[in-house]
Design an enzyme around this catalytic site. Structure first.
Site, mmCIF file in Angstrom:
data_model
loop_
_atom_site.group_PDB
_atom_site.id
_atom_site.type_symbol
_atom_site.label_atom_id
_atom_site.label_comp_id
_atom_site.label_asym_id
_atom_site.label_seq_id
_atom_site.Cartn_x
_atom_site.Cartn_y
_atom_site.Cartn_z
ATOM 1 C CD GLU A 127 59.370 -19.632 -15.601
ATOM 2 O OE1 GLU A 127 58.942 -18.490 -15.781
ATOM 3 O OE2 GLU A 127 59.985 -20.263 -16.469
ATOM 4 C CG HIS A 243 51.595 -17.566 -19.933
ATOM 5 N ND1 HIS A 243 51.137 -17.254 -18.680
ATOM 6 C CD2 HIS A 243 52.932 -17.743 -19.819
ATOM 7 C CE1 HIS A 243 52.168 -17.242 -17.838
ATOM 8 N NE2 HIS A 243 53.264 -17.533 -18.510
ATOM 9 N NE ARG A 289 54.109 -21.522 -19.301
ATOM 10 C CZ ARG A 289 55.093 -20.859 -19.840
ATOM 11 N NH1 ARG A 289 55.154 -20.754 -21.153
ATOM 12 N NH2 ARG A 289 55.994 -20.287 -19.110
ATOM 13 C CG HIS A 350 53.127 -17.546 -23.824
ATOM 14 N ND1 HIS A 350 53.504 -16.235 -23.645
ATOM 15 C CD2 HIS A 350 54.146 -18.301 -23.293
ATOM 16 C CE1 HIS A 350 54.690 -16.193 -23.043
ATOM 17 N NE2 HIS A 350 55.097 -17.429 -22.834
ATOM 18 N NE ARG A 385 57.754 -22.327 -24.877
ATOM 19 C CZ ARG A 385 57.873 -21.409 -23.925
ATOM 20 N NH1 ARG A 385 58.927 -21.414 -23.129
ATOM 21 N NH2 ARG A 385 56.946 -20.497 -23.754
HETATM 22 C C1 SIN Z 1 56.804 -16.602 -18.248
HETATM 23 O O1 SIN Z 1 57.564 -15.792 -17.726
HETATM 24 O O2 SIN Z 1 55.841 -17.094 -17.672
HETATM 25 C C2 SIN Z 1 57.050 -16.998 -19.654
HETATM 26 C C3 SIN Z 1 58.248 -17.824 -19.757
HETATM 27 C C4 SIN Z 1 58.092 -18.776 -20.895
HETATM 28 O O3 SIN Z 1 57.175 -18.658 -21.689
HETATM 29 O O4 SIN Z 1 58.894 -19.718 -20.971
#
Ligand code: SIN
Length: 540
Positions: A127, A243, A289, A350, A385
């Site tokens: 990610e 998010h 993010r 988020h 985060r």
């Molecule tokens: C996501 O699946 O994008 C969220 C995961 C997260 O907020 O750490």
């Protein structure tokens, strides 16, 4: 003014029950901590709805922990510190990256089934801002639901855990400056005092501060407000993570489209079909993010649109359906087939990085009161985060909380404690007020902030505080008061922080200012606002 308690009571008159530890919240933090404590003590686990309704249940991406040979705690630490933009606690991150792998093993022992490949190795995904594939997932994109399933089964089986669903904790009770239990409202509205040696807030986040959020209805900042009223320190609540990719479709909720979709190769396009992330960051779609969310907003502004597109159509149908079965089915309900269609997305609230300040054992500044998971500010996340660090934080610190509580002796008997505040008798429409607050936050304390809007929001919120003087009762009213308290704390901190960093961006101070602002903003009900320097980390 925000009162110490939001209900009047007299402990001599209230029914009273007693347990060793009260855990408030039924997501991963509450369930895991309760299970760890139940190895040596009795626990009452309180959830304001059913255990199936927690925020964890919606977590898709996964849980970040080092399991691969090519990875290391040092790399995980570095990624976490970079995403945290200079405000992480180095020690708290060290704890996370070194203890995460052991806690992961325990999650598996508790029955969680993470996805594995044909050889039995974890299927790891990537990610944003992770330098390695280190995210474990379950049932493709249903990681949170799988963890909650496994832990709920164990909690319900445990003879030492009493699960109370549809019960609401109105406030925690303090005597001689330490926490001695909680005021609990039963489903029929009856109130009682649940006395305990220790109390753990695991109430989740504050997503309902905003009209557009990936969080469910229950994310009403209860723990932050309860802890603040009890005198605990609240830290860095100006840092809110939006998010980048929540579904944007008429009539559909802002459903999360996991960052793992970008981790598996999805790209972002503006409404003219142009890929744009390379203009904003070298990590493109997998930049931190806050960077991706603001880049999307810039493109939306440039193209006069309310959304951009997420495109994963170049990946095989098989991969998409295997890795993202939940997202695939959800989008299909609205006629969007992600194997062939670009998905319209926009940022939505988020996660809150700040919260109730805790030490390395999860204890708040109020003795015997602990906080775990999103409600806490352990120092792991800093100003932003790193994706999938939240589930790891919950289990790492949940374990430490259980170890610390083991050392506590029961507190002195509490007898004559009461609280009374005169009420004006006026009632207010809570639903309407909550909507008004959400709009106020979105307009003035959203992804981009400015002094003028922040001042306006504070002025309006201070007017709204008069609700505390009126006549209110019931869960919705208490939740509204918790949201309002939390909104005010976030807005005040956002006004004070005259710089831009991580999940806090000021149009009027668009640069990060390390000379002045390598600091935390701490708020307490008794002393107001204080600033605290951050400890240096190894990225300096
Ligand atoms: C996501 O699946 O994008 C969220 C995961 C997260 O907020 O750490």
């Amino acid at each position: 003014m925000i009162p110490r308690y939001i209900v009047n009571f007299d402990l001599k008159q209230l029914p009273r029950e007693k347990t060793d530890v009260v855990v408030i919240g039924g997501g991963i933090a509450g369930l895991y901590t309760a299970l760890e404590i139940s190895k040596y003590a009795n626990v009452v686990l309180i959830s304001k709805k059913s255990l199936d309704d927690s925020n964890t249940r919606w977590a898709q991406g996964g849980i970040a922990a080092v399991t691969a040979k090519s990875d290391s705690p040092a790399l995980h630490r570095q990624d976490t510190l970079i995403a945290g933009a200079g405000l992480c606690s180095y020690e708290a991150v060290e704890v996370l990256v070194h203890e995460g792998p052991d806690r992961l093993k325990e999650l598996i022992e508790y029955g969680t089934e993470f996805d594995r490949d044909a050889e039995g190795q974890f299927e790891l995904t990537k990610e944003g801002a992770h330098s390695k594939r280190r995210i474990l997932h379950a049932r493709g994109d249903a990681t949170g639901a799988e963890i909650v399933r496994a832990l709920s089964v164990k909690a319900r089986e445990s003879e030492r855990i009493t699960v109370l669903e549809n019960h609401f904790v109105v406030d925690v009770v303090t005597s001689k400056d330490e926490c001695v239990g909680a005021l609990v409202m039963k489903p029929d509205g009856e109130m009682y005092f649940l006395e305990s040696t220790a109390t753990v807030l695991a109430t989740g986040g504050a997503g309902q501060l905003y009209r557009y959020t990936t969080n469910p209805e229950i994310a009403t900042a209860d723990g932050i407000a309860i802890a603040y009223r009890a005198g605990a320190k609240i830290k860095d609540v100006e840092f809110i993570q939006f998010h980048p990719t929540a579904l944007y479709y008429p009539g559909a909720p802002r459903f999360l489209i996991s960052e793992a979709v970008r981790g598996e190769g999805a790209i972002l396009r503006n409404i003219n079909g142009e890929r744009f992330m390379e203009q904003y960051h070298q990590q493109k779609e997998l930049a931190p993010r806050d960077v991706v969310a603001r880049a999307i907003v810039s493109e939306m502004e440039k193209t006069n649109s309310s959304y951009v597109y997420l495109d994963i159509t170049h990946e095989s149908e098989e991969l998409i359906k295997h890795r993202f079965p939940t997202i695939y089915k959800y989008c299909l309900k609205y006629g969007l087939d992600m194997t062939t269609d670009w998905i319209p997305v926009a940022p939505a609230c988020h996660y809150i990085m700040g919260g109730v300040k805790t030490d390395l054992n999860g204890e708040t500044s109020t003795p015997r009161l602990f906080a775990c998971g999103e409600v806490s500010c352990s120092g792991v996340h800093g100003a932003n985060r790193l994706a999938s660090n939240s589930l790891s934080e919950a289990v790492v610190y949940g374990h430490r909380i259980a170890e610390r509580i083991k050392e506590l002796q029961p507190h002195e008997q509490v007898s004559d404690l009461w609280y009374e505040q005169k009420r004006s008798g006026k009632t207010v429409n809570t639903i309407q007020q909550r909507l008004k607050l959400q709009k106020l936050m979105l307009r003035n304390v959203g992804l981009k902030r400015h002094e003028k809007g922040l001042l306006k929001a504070i002025e309006e919120m201070e007017r709204m505080l008069r609700y505390f003087e009126g006549d209110y009762h019931g869960r919705e009213a208490f939740e509204y008061l918790n949201l309002l308290t939390s909104a005010l704390l976030t807005t005040r901190a956002a006004l004070i922080r005259e710089e831009s960093r991580g999940g806090h961006y000021r149009d009027d101070f668009p640069k990060k200012d390390d000379l002045i602002w390598r600091k935390h903003i701490i708020q307490t009900i008794d002393e107001g606002v204080r600033e605290e320097n951050n400890q240096p980390d190894d990225l300096e």
